[in-house]
Design an enzyme around this catalytic site. Structure first.
Site, PDB file in Angstrom:
ATOM      1  N   ARG A  96     -10.585 -33.706 -15.293  1.00  0.00           N
ATOM      2  CA  ARG A  96      -9.260 -34.216 -15.680  1.00  0.00           C
ATOM      3  C   ARG A  96      -9.091 -34.186 -16.813  1.00  0.00           C
ATOM      4  NH1 ARG A  96      -7.683 -40.915 -14.829  1.00  0.00           N
ATOM      5  NH2 ARG A  96      -6.020 -40.677 -15.949  1.00  0.00           N
ATOM      6  N   ASN A 150      -5.179 -38.448  -5.662  1.00  0.00           N
ATOM      7  CA  ASN A 150      -3.903 -38.010  -6.436  1.00  0.00           C
ATOM      8  C   ASN A 150      -4.003 -36.448  -6.638  1.00  0.00           C
ATOM      9  OD1 ASN A 150      -2.158 -40.277  -7.124  1.00  0.00           O
ATOM     10  ND2 ASN A 150      -3.794 -40.916  -8.607  1.00  0.00           N
ATOM     11  N   HIS A 201       4.855 -41.368  -7.683  1.00  0.00           N
ATOM     12  CA  HIS A 201       5.200 -41.330  -8.946  1.00  0.00           C
ATOM     13  C   HIS A 201       6.242 -40.829  -9.570  1.00  0.00           C
ATOM     14  CE1 HIS A 201       0.309 -41.703  -9.550  1.00  0.00           C
ATOM     15  NE2 HIS A 201       0.966 -42.529  -8.854  1.00  0.00           N
ATOM     16  N   TYR A 254       5.531 -44.252 -14.170  1.00  0.00           N
ATOM     17  CA  TYR A 254       5.421 -42.878 -14.446  1.00  0.00           C
ATOM     18  C   TYR A 254       6.915 -42.309 -15.085  1.00  0.00           C
ATOM     19  CZ  TYR A 254       0.619 -42.966 -12.704  1.00  0.00           C
ATOM     20  OH  TYR A 254      -0.554 -43.274 -12.304  1.00  0.00           O
TER      21      TYR A 254
END
Length: 440
Positions: A96, A150, A201, A254
């Protein structure tokens, strides 16, 4: 005699798991789990052991007869399960961190679920989820797969297009939005109803009702030019009043990445110099959480877990399972196949909309609100990016991936897309075997 209720949590060593356990405990009378399997990979054995021990203490404190198992054997967990939930992070937080830093190197936003960062995560994640689906198809074909991993919408789309698994994508944003509106209006959340439309999102709350009376305009007035209307993992930059009124609907947190691109990038670059990316922050939070989890006297979910960005996860996940199990026919906002609900998008893509939840799963409801051009246009472009990303992830299709990045509003350049894609492939070699012929 009812069939045994078995739930398998893939990614059971996640720091989110105590939130889920708390939800199961609170809803046990409606959702009486017999067997709960926490599954992880051997690399996550210490976390699984720690989270599993805390889960056992929580269940013991509640005095419930839930049989808890911790295992690396995914197939054992999935076999004859009623529900399978996925909360996996392929490559863990190090991956990430790279996802967030690669775009920043080129002066672009780096974010876990959207733009180039979300693209990289999808490429790593979709093949793993599809492999899990093969086990579900073989060992528990009637199970529901509830995906919290996600980018949830893209993952849900891949599953609906390439498997026969009954799947619903889950996000805590819709329930968090209801909680936020309730707080603004000074009422209990049970008094609030909302209509949401869009994709995961990238959605808008099109209507708000409080005790049956529409309050959309009032909520727009409240959120104009104030802080405190963002989820914890997104910088709380206030909406400009004139702009938010022109949107006419309440954008999810978002959407700051799209509507306030320059300000959000400036904030990310400042943070990179001072405290690192969001992934670096989460690493610190995780260290604190797992230190707390190891306390043999701890037998409840610690409040520090809310810093992790997963507030209301258990509410969303357990609400959904409970409604399916009890054939409730209530309304929840989840990710499902479009099937004509958003007429501006293809039928076979994933959308995030209001659905009736019953024993058959989630059936989307017709919208009460037409989507205006400024929303429709952004939605169509980002959905096209998602469609291309699914094809790139499933088939190792470099051309689809290059086009996905190029058209994404947070990239928008063929040259930058090519360079970023090259970095993603090189930085994720062990996780992207489908692209092996394209690596340097």
């Amino acid at each position: 005699m009812r069939k045994k209720l078995k739930v398998a949590v893939i990614g059971g060593g996640s720091s989110y798991t105590p939130e889920l356990i708390e939800g199961f405990i609170k809803r046990y009378q409606e959702f009486p789990i017999d067997e709960l399997y926490l599954v992880d990979i051997e690399a996550g054995s210490e976390k699984l052991k720690t989270v599993g021990a805390l889960s056992e203490r929580m269940i013991e404190k509640a005095g419930l007869p839930i049989e808890l198992h911790m295992t690396f054997d995914r197939r054992e967990a999935i076999k004859e399960a009623t529900f399978v939930t996925t909360q996996v992070r392929v490559g863990m937080l190090d991956a990430r961190s790279r996802d967030e830093k690669i775009p920043l190197k080129y002066g672009l936003l780096g974010q876990e679920t959207t733009g180039a960062g979300g693209f990289a995560k999808a490429l790593r994640t979709i093949p793993v989820i599809l492999d899990i689906c093969k086990d579900i198809e073989e060992l528990s074909p009637h199970a529901f797969l509830l995906n919290f991993t996600n980018p949830a919408g893209i993952v849900t789309e891949a599953v609906t297009k390439y498997t026969k698994v009954k799947t619903i994508g889950l996000c805590n944003l819709p329930i968090g939005t209801k909680m936020l509106v309730a707080k603004m209006m000074g009422v209990d959340v049970s008094k609030v109803d909302i209509e949401m439309a869009g994709i995961n999102h990238l959605n808008w709350t099109t209507k708000v009702w409080v005790e049956g009376i529409e309050k959309t305009g009032e909520v727009l007035d409240i959120i104009s030019g104030v802080k405190g209307v963002s989820v914890k993992n997104i910088p709380d930059i206030e909406w400009e009043p004139e702009f938010i009124q022109s949107v006419g609907m309440i954008p999810c947190s978002y959407l700051r990445y799209y509507y306030m691109k320059d300000k959000m990038l400036e904030k990310q670059l400042q943070d990179l110099e001072t405290k690192g990316t969001r992934a670096d922050e989460v690493k610190k939070v995780e260290e604190e959480l797992f230190s707390l989890y190891q306390d043999p006297l701890l037998n409840r979910k610690p409040p520090q877990l809310e810093k992790r960005g997963g507030a209301y996860y258990s509410e969303a996940a357990v609400n959904l399972m409970t409604s399916i199990f009890n054939n409730k026919k209530d309304i929840q906002i989840v990710n499902v196949k479009n099937n004509g609900i958003l007429s501006c998008l293809p039928d076979d893509v994933s959308v995030e909309v209001n659905c009736v939840i019953d024993s058959e799963g989630a059936t989307p409801l017709q919208l009460k609100t037409a989507l205006p051009p400024h929303i429709r246009g952004l939605l169509q472009v980002v959905k096209a990016y998602e469609e291309l990303t699914v094809e790139a992830a499933v088939h190792g299709d470099y051309q689809a991936g290059l086009q996905a990045l190029t058209i994404h509003p947070l990239v928008g350049s063929a040259e930058l897309a090519k360079r970023i894609f090259s970095d993603i492939l090189n930085e994720n070699k062990e996780f992207l075997p489908q692209f092996s012929r394209y690596k340097d």
